[in-house]
Motif scaffolding. Structure first.
Motif, mmCIF file in Angstrom:
data_model
loop_
_atom_site.group_PDB
_atom_site.id
_atom_site.type_symbol
_atom_site.label_atom_id
_atom_site.label_comp_id
_atom_site.label_asym_id
_atom_site.label_seq_id
_atom_site.Cartn_x
_atom_site.Cartn_y
_atom_site.Cartn_z
ATOM 1 N N GLU A 124 3.989 1.326 10.279
ATOM 2 C CA GLU A 124 2.805 0.696 10.876
ATOM 3 C C GLU A 124 1.704 1.719 11.122
ATOM 4 O O GLU A 124 0.514 1.466 10.854
ATOM 5 N N LEU A 125 2.082 2.905 11.604
ATOM 6 C CA LEU A 125 1.087 3.947 11.843
ATOM 7 C C LEU A 125 0.467 4.435 10.541
ATOM 8 O O LEU A 125 -0.753 4.642 10.456
ATOM 9 N N GLN A 126 1.280 4.615 9.516
ATOM 10 C CA GLN A 126 0.751 5.108 8.241
ATOM 11 C C GLN A 126 -0.108 4.060 7.543
ATOM 12 O O GLN A 126 -1.107 4.396 6.906
ATOM 13 N N LEU A 127 0.249 2.797 7.646
ATOM 14 C CA LEU A 127 -0.532 1.751 6.983
ATOM 15 C C LEU A 127 -1.856 1.482 7.686
ATOM 16 O O LEU A 127 -2.826 1.049 7.054
ATOM 17 N N LEU A 166 0.659 4.354 0.501
ATOM 18 C CA LEU A 166 1.547 4.079 -0.629
ATOM 19 C C LEU A 166 2.958 4.598 -0.351
ATOM 20 O O LEU A 166 3.954 3.944 -0.698
ATOM 21 N N ALA A 167 3.069 5.759 0.274
ATOM 22 C CA ALA A 167 4.393 6.295 0.617
ATOM 23 C C ALA A 167 5.098 5.398 1.630
ATOM 24 O O ALA A 167 6.315 5.193 1.560
ATOM 25 N N ALA A 168 4.343 4.841 2.577
ATOM 26 C CA ALA A 168 4.948 3.944 3.556
ATOM 27 C C ALA A 168 5.456 2.669 2.897
ATOM 28 O O ALA A 168 6.527 2.151 3.260
ATOM 29 N N LEU A 169 4.718 2.145 1.909
ATOM 30 C CA LEU A 169 5.163 0.944 1.207
ATOM 31 C C LEU A 169 6.458 1.192 0.449
ATOM 32 O O LEU A 169 7.386 0.370 0.480
ATOM 33 N N GLY A 181 -2.614 -6.522 3.610
ATOM 34 C CA GLY A 181 -3.841 -5.872 3.141
ATOM 35 C C GLY A 181 -3.656 -5.140 1.824
ATOM 36 O O GLY A 181 -4.624 -4.995 1.052
ATOM 37 N N ASN A 182 -2.457 -4.686 1.519
ATOM 38 C CA ASN A 182 -2.209 -3.979 0.261
ATOM 39 C C ASN A 182 -1.966 -4.921 -0.914
ATOM 40 O O ASN A 182 -1.799 -4.447 -2.036
ATOM 41 N N LEU A 183 -1.950 -6.242 -0.679
ATOM 42 C CA LEU A 183 -1.848 -7.167 -1.805
ATOM 43 C C LEU A 183 -3.071 -7.085 -2.706
ATOM 44 O O LEU A 183 -2.985 -7.346 -3.913
ATOM 45 N N LYS A 184 -4.212 -6.741 -2.140
ATOM 46 C CA LYS A 184 -5.441 -6.621 -2.918
ATOM 47 C C LYS A 184 -5.659 -5.209 -3.451
ATOM 48 O O LYS A 184 -6.677 -4.943 -4.095
ATOM 49 N N ALA A 201 0.007 -3.287 -4.814
ATOM 50 C CA ALA A 201 0.306 -4.721 -4.884
ATOM 51 C C ALA A 201 1.773 -4.968 -5.226
ATOM 52 O O ALA A 201 2.407 -5.867 -4.656
ATOM 53 N N LYS A 202 2.316 -4.188 -6.151
ATOM 54 C CA LYS A 202 3.696 -4.425 -6.568
ATOM 55 C C LYS A 202 4.685 -4.212 -5.432
ATOM 56 O O LYS A 202 5.504 -5.111 -5.147
ATOM 57 N N PRO A 203 4.694 -3.071 -4.725
ATOM 58 C CA PRO A 203 5.634 -2.953 -3.598
ATOM 59 C C PRO A 203 5.293 -3.895 -2.452
ATOM 60 O O PRO A 203 6.193 -4.331 -1.717
ATOM 61 N N ALA A 204 4.014 -4.243 -2.289
ATOM 62 C CA ALA A 204 3.650 -5.141 -1.190
ATOM 63 C C ALA A 204 4.241 -6.531 -1.390
ATOM 64 O O ALA A 204 4.673 -7.175 -0.426
#
Length: 330
Positions: free
Chosen positions: A126-129, A138-141, A168-171, A176-179
């Motif tokens: 949550e903090l990294q995102l 990206l590393a957090a995902l 938010g990372n879907l866009k 998008a792929k890991p999200a």
């Protein structure tokens, strides 16, 4: 009185006494002389002997190892320089190919973090995102993906701030792929579906699913179908202006489970009994569903499609049963 005896003349000695030149002082044949001169036959001179045969060539010297003498090693090094061997570094084109190394098995992914520490992982992600850089997000995902898959927890609640970071990372093209994997894994828990709807996941999926590739788009539609199982998700899906055209497009483009998920979302939209859907006429949607069912579709998708066609046929018609009950009451 002394008698005089004739004095015998001795023949002159040849100038050379060797066997090859003993006849040099004799007369030679002449065209006018038909008789060959007599050969001298002196008892003290033996006839000439034939020349001795030439001596045989010496045998080649035996081969000596490199460590026997310094001269042989010097000669061998000079030979290698002048006439390079096939493995000489001066001629790499003659070098034999080395034996290929056996393929090593791929390194396994780190094991998922135990559920006891999953809440701590959620807090760190949550903090990294929310405040990290693009590489940190990206590393957090990817960390969440490795921890939640392939066995996501069914009773682990997700915080709203973390869900907003995933949605938010879907866009984001890179995330998008890991999200989509994380969103689907979180929505498997019923308690997280309402959290995803409140984070805006319904609208985000409808707006980006047409731009995702096959697998990512299929996961996004599966997460949308799960969010439609809660009342808030179904209501927000019906209210979105792009829901019907996007689902009809995905139903025609995708096959298998992707088509099944799109038909299920359309069944939720037209089977809810709420306000009328003005995005597309039911007749056009019914024709698109009939064409989609002719292609590759799962058994569940065909059952959902049959129910959807029935709902489209009845959609917008007045409820005669309710009218009859109202007439009886009056």
């Amino acid at each position: 009185m002394k008698s005089h005896h004739p004095k015998l003349k001795t023949q002159p000695r040849p100038l050379f006494s060797c066997g090859f030149f003993c006849h040099c002082t004799q007369s030679v044949l002449s065209p006018t002389n038909s008789h060959s001169p007599p050969l001298p036959l002196t008892p003290e001179e033996p006839p000439p002997q034939p020349p001795p045969p030439p001596p045989p060539p010496p045998p080649p010297p035996p081969h000596q190892p490199e460590s026997s003498s310094s001269s042989s090693s010097t000669s061998q090094s000079f030979t290698q320089w002048k006439f390079p061997l096939p493995t000489s570094p001066l001629h790499p084109r003659f070098r034999t190919d080395p034996k290929p190394e056996p393929d090593l098995p791929p390194q396994p992914l780190p094991p998922p973090i135990p559920f006891t520490s999953l809440q701590e992982l959620f807090h760190l992600a949550e903090l990294q995102l929310s405040s990290g850089s693009d590489s940190d997000r990206l590393a957090a995902l990817y960390l969440l993906e490795r921890s939640l898959l392939p066995n996501p927890p069914s009773d682990q609640a997700c915080q709203p701030e973390l869900m907003r970071g995933v949605v938010g990372n879907l866009k984001n093209k890179a995330g998008a792929k890991p999200a989509t994997k994380i969103l689907l894994a979180l929505c498997l828990a019923e308690s997280n579906r309402r959290v995803a709807v409140e984070a805006g996941a319904v609208g985000a999926v409808i707006e980006v699913v047409a731009e995702l590739d096959g697998a990512a788009g299929e996961r996004a539609l599966a997460a949308l179908e799960l969010m439609c199982t809660v009342a808030e998700g179904a209501e927000e899906t019906r209210a979105h202006a792009l829901a019907v055209p996007v689902m009809v497009t995905m139903m025609g483009q995708m096959a298998g489970r992707g088509k099944e998920y799109a038909i299920s979302v359309l069944a939720v939209i037209y089977g809810g009994g709420g306000q009328p859907v003005l995005a597309a006429p039911p007749e056009e949607v019914a024709r698109a569903v009939e064409l989609a069912l002719q292609g590759n579709c799962t058994p569940r998708g065909r059952r959902k499609g049959t129910q959807l066609l029935k709902s489209l046929k009845e959609y917008g018609q007045p409820d005669t049963t309710q009218d009859e009950m109202d007439g009886c009451d009056s």
